[in-house]
Design a protein around this motif. Structure first.
Motif, mmCIF file in Angstrom:
data_model
loop_
_atom_site.group_PDB
_atom_site.id
_atom_site.type_symbol
_atom_site.label_atom_id
_atom_site.label_comp_id
_atom_site.label_asym_id
_atom_site.label_seq_id
_atom_site.Cartn_x
_atom_site.Cartn_y
_atom_site.Cartn_z
ATOM 1 N N ARG A 114 0.831 -1.195 0.000
ATOM 2 C CA ARG A 114 0.000 0.000 0.000
ATOM 3 C C ARG A 114 0.870 1.250 0.000
ATOM 4 O O ARG A 114 2.048 1.207 0.351
ATOM 5 C CB ARG A 114 -0.951 -0.014 1.191
ATOM 6 C CG ARG A 114 -1.921 -1.187 1.125
ATOM 7 C CD ARG A 114 -3.107 -0.983 2.025
ATOM 8 N NE ARG A 114 -4.161 -1.941 1.712
ATOM 9 C CZ ARG A 114 -5.421 -1.785 2.062
ATOM 10 N NH1 ARG A 114 -5.803 -0.708 2.723
ATOM 11 N NH2 ARG A 114 -6.328 -2.700 1.747
ATOM 12 N N THR A 115 0.253 2.380 -0.376
ATOM 13 C CA THR A 115 0.992 3.627 -0.601
ATOM 14 C C THR A 115 0.394 4.767 0.199
ATOM 15 O O THR A 115 -0.835 4.889 0.300
ATOM 16 C CB THR A 115 0.972 3.997 -2.095
ATOM 17 O OG1 THR A 115 1.609 2.961 -2.843
ATOM 18 C CG2 THR A 115 1.687 5.318 -2.351
ATOM 19 N N ALA A 116 1.270 5.597 0.775
ATOM 20 C CA ALA A 116 0.861 6.830 1.447
ATOM 21 C C ALA A 116 1.629 7.988 0.828
ATOM 22 O O ALA A 116 2.772 7.838 0.403
ATOM 23 C CB ALA A 116 1.136 6.761 2.938
ATOM 24 N N ILE A 117 1.005 9.164 0.799
ATOM 25 C CA ILE A 117 1.650 10.359 0.278
ATOM 26 C C ILE A 117 1.453 11.508 1.252
ATOM 27 O O ILE A 117 0.411 11.639 1.890
ATOM 28 C CB ILE A 117 1.109 10.746 -1.126
ATOM 29 C CG1 ILE A 117 1.870 11.956 -1.686
ATOM 30 C CG2 ILE A 117 -0.390 11.012 -1.086
ATOM 31 C CD1 ILE A 117 1.507 12.302 -3.124
ATOM 32 N N GLY A 118 2.498 12.321 1.402
ATOM 33 C CA GLY A 118 2.444 13.582 2.130
ATOM 34 C C GLY A 118 3.232 14.607 1.346
ATOM 35 O O GLY A 118 3.834 14.278 0.313
ATOM 36 N N GLY A 134 5.805 -0.701 6.857
ATOM 37 C CA GLY A 134 5.813 -1.388 5.572
ATOM 38 C C GLY A 134 5.038 -0.716 4.466
ATOM 39 O O GLY A 134 4.800 -1.326 3.412
ATOM 40 N N THR A 135 4.648 0.538 4.655
ATOM 41 C CA THR A 135 3.882 1.265 3.654
ATOM 42 C C THR A 135 4.823 2.047 2.741
ATOM 43 O O THR A 135 5.737 2.723 3.216
ATOM 44 C CB THR A 135 2.905 2.244 4.332
ATOM 45 O OG1 THR A 135 2.123 1.536 5.298
ATOM 46 C CG2 THR A 135 1.987 2.911 3.321
ATOM 47 N N ARG A 136 4.602 1.958 1.450
ATOM 48 C CA ARG A 136 5.397 2.756 0.505
ATOM 49 C C ARG A 136 5.059 4.228 0.688
ATOM 50 O O ARG A 136 3.899 4.613 0.718
ATOM 51 C CB ARG A 136 5.083 2.319 -0.927
ATOM 52 C CG ARG A 136 5.710 3.195 -2.012
ATOM 53 C CD ARG A 136 5.421 2.653 -3.399
ATOM 54 N NE ARG A 136 5.826 3.579 -4.435
ATOM 55 C CZ ARG A 136 5.001 4.384 -5.125
ATOM 56 N NH1 ARG A 136 3.688 4.334 -4.869
ATOM 57 N NH2 ARG A 136 5.443 5.199 -6.051
ATOM 58 N N TRP A 137 6.086 5.056 0.820
ATOM 59 C CA TRP A 137 5.889 6.491 1.037
ATOM 60 C C TRP A 137 6.244 7.269 -0.223
ATOM 61 O O TRP A 137 7.310 7.059 -0.818
ATOM 62 C CB TRP A 137 6.749 7.002 2.187
ATOM 63 C CG TRP A 137 6.616 8.488 2.402
ATOM 64 C CD1 TRP A 137 7.464 9.466 1.993
ATOM 65 C CD2 TRP A 137 5.532 9.155 3.061
ATOM 66 N NE1 TRP A 137 6.994 10.695 2.356
ATOM 67 C CE2 TRP A 137 5.808 10.533 3.018
ATOM 68 C CE3 TRP A 137 4.359 8.712 3.679
ATOM 69 C CZ2 TRP A 137 4.949 11.486 3.580
ATOM 70 C CZ3 TRP A 137 3.508 9.659 4.235
ATOM 71 C CH2 TRP A 137 3.799 11.024 4.184
ATOM 72 N N VAL A 138 5.353 8.171 -0.627
ATOM 73 C CA VAL A 138 5.608 9.070 -1.749
ATOM 74 C C VAL A 138 5.774 10.471 -1.189
ATOM 75 O O VAL A 138 4.895 10.985 -0.488
ATOM 76 C CB VAL A 138 4.455 9.043 -2.775
ATOM 77 C CG1 VAL A 138 4.690 10.087 -3.864
ATOM 78 C CG2 VAL A 138 4.340 7.655 -3.386
ATOM 79 N N ASP A 139 6.916 11.076 -1.485
ATOM 80 C CA ASP A 139 7.251 12.398 -0.962
ATOM 81 C C ASP A 139 6.706 13.464 -1.907
ATOM 82 O O ASP A 139 7.373 13.871 -2.855
ATOM 83 C CB ASP A 139 8.771 12.508 -0.844
ATOM 84 C CG ASP A 139 9.209 13.423 0.280
ATOM 85 O OD1 ASP A 139 8.371 13.769 1.123
ATOM 86 O OD2 ASP A 139 10.392 13.780 0.311
ATOM 87 N N GLY A 140 5.472 13.895 -1.683
ATOM 88 C CA GLY A 140 4.897 14.954 -2.495
ATOM 89 C C GLY A 140 5.597 16.278 -2.253
ATOM 90 O O GLY A 140 6.238 16.477 -1.214
ATOM 91 N N GLN A 141 5.460 17.185 -3.195
ATOM 92 C CA GLN A 141 6.235 18.416 -3.130
ATOM 93 C C GLN A 141 5.354 19.654 -2.985
ATOM 94 O O GLN A 141 4.260 19.733 -3.533
ATOM 95 C CB GLN A 141 7.098 18.560 -4.394
ATOM 96 C CG GLN A 141 8.111 17.441 -4.558
ATOM 97 C CD GLN A 141 9.074 17.350 -3.383
ATOM 98 O OE1 GLN A 141 9.727 18.323 -3.028
ATOM 99 N NE2 GLN A 141 9.140 16.177 -2.772
ATOM 100 N N ARG A 142 5.877 20.623 -2.242
ATOM 101 C CA ARG A 142 5.294 21.956 -2.126
ATOM 102 C C ARG A 142 6.081 22.938 -2.997
ATOM 103 O O ARG A 142 7.086 22.549 -3.616
ATOM 104 C CB ARG A 142 5.360 22.426 -0.670
ATOM 105 C CG ARG A 142 4.530 21.594 0.277
ATOM 106 C CD ARG A 142 4.810 21.971 1.727
ATOM 107 N NE ARG A 142 3.911 21.249 2.613
ATOM 108 C CZ ARG A 142 2.748 21.720 3.034
ATOM 109 N NH1 ARG A 142 2.355 22.935 2.668
ATOM 110 N NH2 ARG A 142 1.976 21.009 3.828
ATOM 111 N N HIS A 143 5.644 24.175 -3.007
ATOM 112 C CA HIS A 143 6.386 25.210 -3.718
ATOM 113 C C HIS A 143 7.781 25.302 -3.125
ATOM 114 O O HIS A 143 7.959 25.364 -1.906
ATOM 115 C CB HIS A 143 5.667 26.554 -3.598
ATOM 116 C CG HIS A 143 6.233 27.627 -4.466
ATOM 117 N ND1 HIS A 143 7.364 28.334 -4.132
ATOM 118 C CD2 HIS A 143 5.825 28.109 -5.669
ATOM 119 C CE1 HIS A 143 7.627 29.213 -5.084
ATOM 120 N NE2 HIS A 143 6.706 29.095 -6.027
ATOM 121 N N ALA A 144 8.793 25.318 -3.954
ATOM 122 C CA ALA A 144 10.179 25.202 -3.503
ATOM 123 C C ALA A 144 10.629 26.364 -2.629
ATOM 124 O O ALA A 144 11.499 26.191 -1.764
ATOM 125 C CB ALA A 144 11.114 25.066 -4.701
#
Length: 389
Positions: A114-118, A134-144
């Motif tokens: 399973r996948t989580a994003i923040g 054990g959760t796949r993490w996706v590193d979402g992005q904000r304005h730089a």
């Protein structure tokens, strides 16, 4: 941390080389690094808690109320008072700090495959909890540069990874900014099968007009709002976090919680605190005033503070954040190096603590501004980038 070969070999491969979460706990005069309240618990609350505990301690031979029913009712009453949103006790859940509540959510709705994003930068325990379970993490992005979360960009990133869990912060940690209210509904629409968690640990400090995601619970059964009593309630040492969600979602958390996870003393102290909510929250306006003072005076020094809805201020414009952190520590002021180049985060404390920090910071400017010459070497024994309490 180095380990003997036998332990290292036995450790899960995905945990090898990781650094444990933690902030420096140093004996310095001004501690403004972990967003605790600088104000002590009022005497009337302590007296009431002691009376309650004297009674409850006689029953410690029995397990605590597994359903913490009276605490959930008290939390529902508090949220109705604080936000105007009336929830049933069946919609409330609690744990030993909001981190345990978040852990329950990931245990129930995340896990292997399973996948989580923040959206970075945000509360660093979100990916730690997800990945260690054990959760796949996706590193979402904000304005730089501004660290704002663009609504359309967030929706696009969510659609691209089709997550099982979305974790949002409002107000965000470490930037202090609240989410645009439309962002929550937009993300819910972009992730039609995900559990969407809005971490509102600092909600009581938000500026006037900031809306809570609690308002959306009636229309969105996949929405979860997490809160804590560690910040505005001055109870960081009590370890009580909680969430609000649909009763069926709350019921699913019973599958993963440990038996009798909230002790009798924890429940007692939390209930007493909620009964004294006006007294405990009486310092919120004073803290907000110091927060706004920090923004104003740091900007006047030529630094770049982020206007905040929390009880802390992130500020940039430093030549070397680690070097400034060390210099402030040498002056008896402990702030947080959260690992963003050129930035530090400072908690809004008492007026006296704010003055001590601003005086120390004023002594370092302009030498430490981003045009300053960086020395070749610096000590870094106490720095830690492992988290953003």
């Amino acid at each position: 941390m180095s380990r003997i070969p036998e332990v290292e070999a036995a450790l899960r491969p995905d945990l090898r080389g990781r650094t444990a979460y933690g902030a420096p706990q140093l004996d310095v005069a001004v501690q403004l690094n972990t967003n605790e309240s600088s104000y002590p618990v009022p005497g009337e609350v302590i007296a009431d808690a002691l009376d309650r505990l004297r009674t409850d301690l006689e029953g410690l031979n029995r397990y605590p109320d597994r359903e913490f029913s009276s605490l959930r009712a008290a939390l529902a009453d508090y949220l109705a008072m604080q936000s105007g949103v009336r929830l049933s006790p069946a919609q409330l859940w609690a744990g030993n700090g909001s981190n345990e509540v978040l852990q329950h959510l990931v245990q129930a709705f995340g896990g292997p495959g399973r996948t989580a994003i923040g959206f970075t930068p945000a509360y660093s325990m979100h990916p730690i909890i997800a990945e260690t379970l054990g959760t796949r993490w996706v590193d979402g992005q904000r304005h730089a540069e501004s660290f704002d979360l663009d609504v359309d960009s967030a929706a696009e990133q969510v659609r691209a990874c089709d997550p099982d869990l979305v974790l949002l912060c409002s107000p965000n940690n470490p930037t202090g900014t609240a989410l645009p209210f439309a962002a929550i509904e937009t993300v819910l629409a972009a992730a039609p099968r995900a559990i969407v968690v809005v971490d509102e640990a600092y909600a009581e400090f938000a500026r006037p007009g900031t809306r809570s995601a609690l308002e959306l619970l009636g229309d969105h059964h996949r929405l979860v709002v997490t809160r804590t009593m560690s910040k505005a309630f001055t109870l960081a040492g009590a370890r009580l976090g909680y969430l609000a969600a649909h009763p069926d979602l709350v019921d699913a958390l019973r599958l993963v919680r440990l038996p009798y996870h909230l002790s009798t003393p924890t429940q007692a102290v939390a209930e007493v605190a909620l009964r004294h909510a006006p007294a405990l929250l009486a310092t919120v306006d004073a803290i907000k005033a110091e927060r706004d003072r920090l923004v104003e005076e740091l900007a006047a020094m030529g630094l770049r503070p982020v206007p905040s809805d929390a009880n802390f201020v992130l500020f940039g414009g430093l030549a070397d954040a680690a070097e400034t952190w060390e210099a402030l520590l040498a002056a008896g002021v402990l702030v947080r190096d959260i690992g963003i180049p050129g930035h530090l985060r400072v908690t809004a404390g008492t007026p006296e603590e704010t003055s001590r920090f601003l005086e120390a910071m004023g002594d370092l400017v302009p030498e430490h501004l981003d045009h300053a010459q960086r020395p070749a070497d610096r000590p870094a024994a106490h720095r830690h980038h492992g988290g953003t309490s």
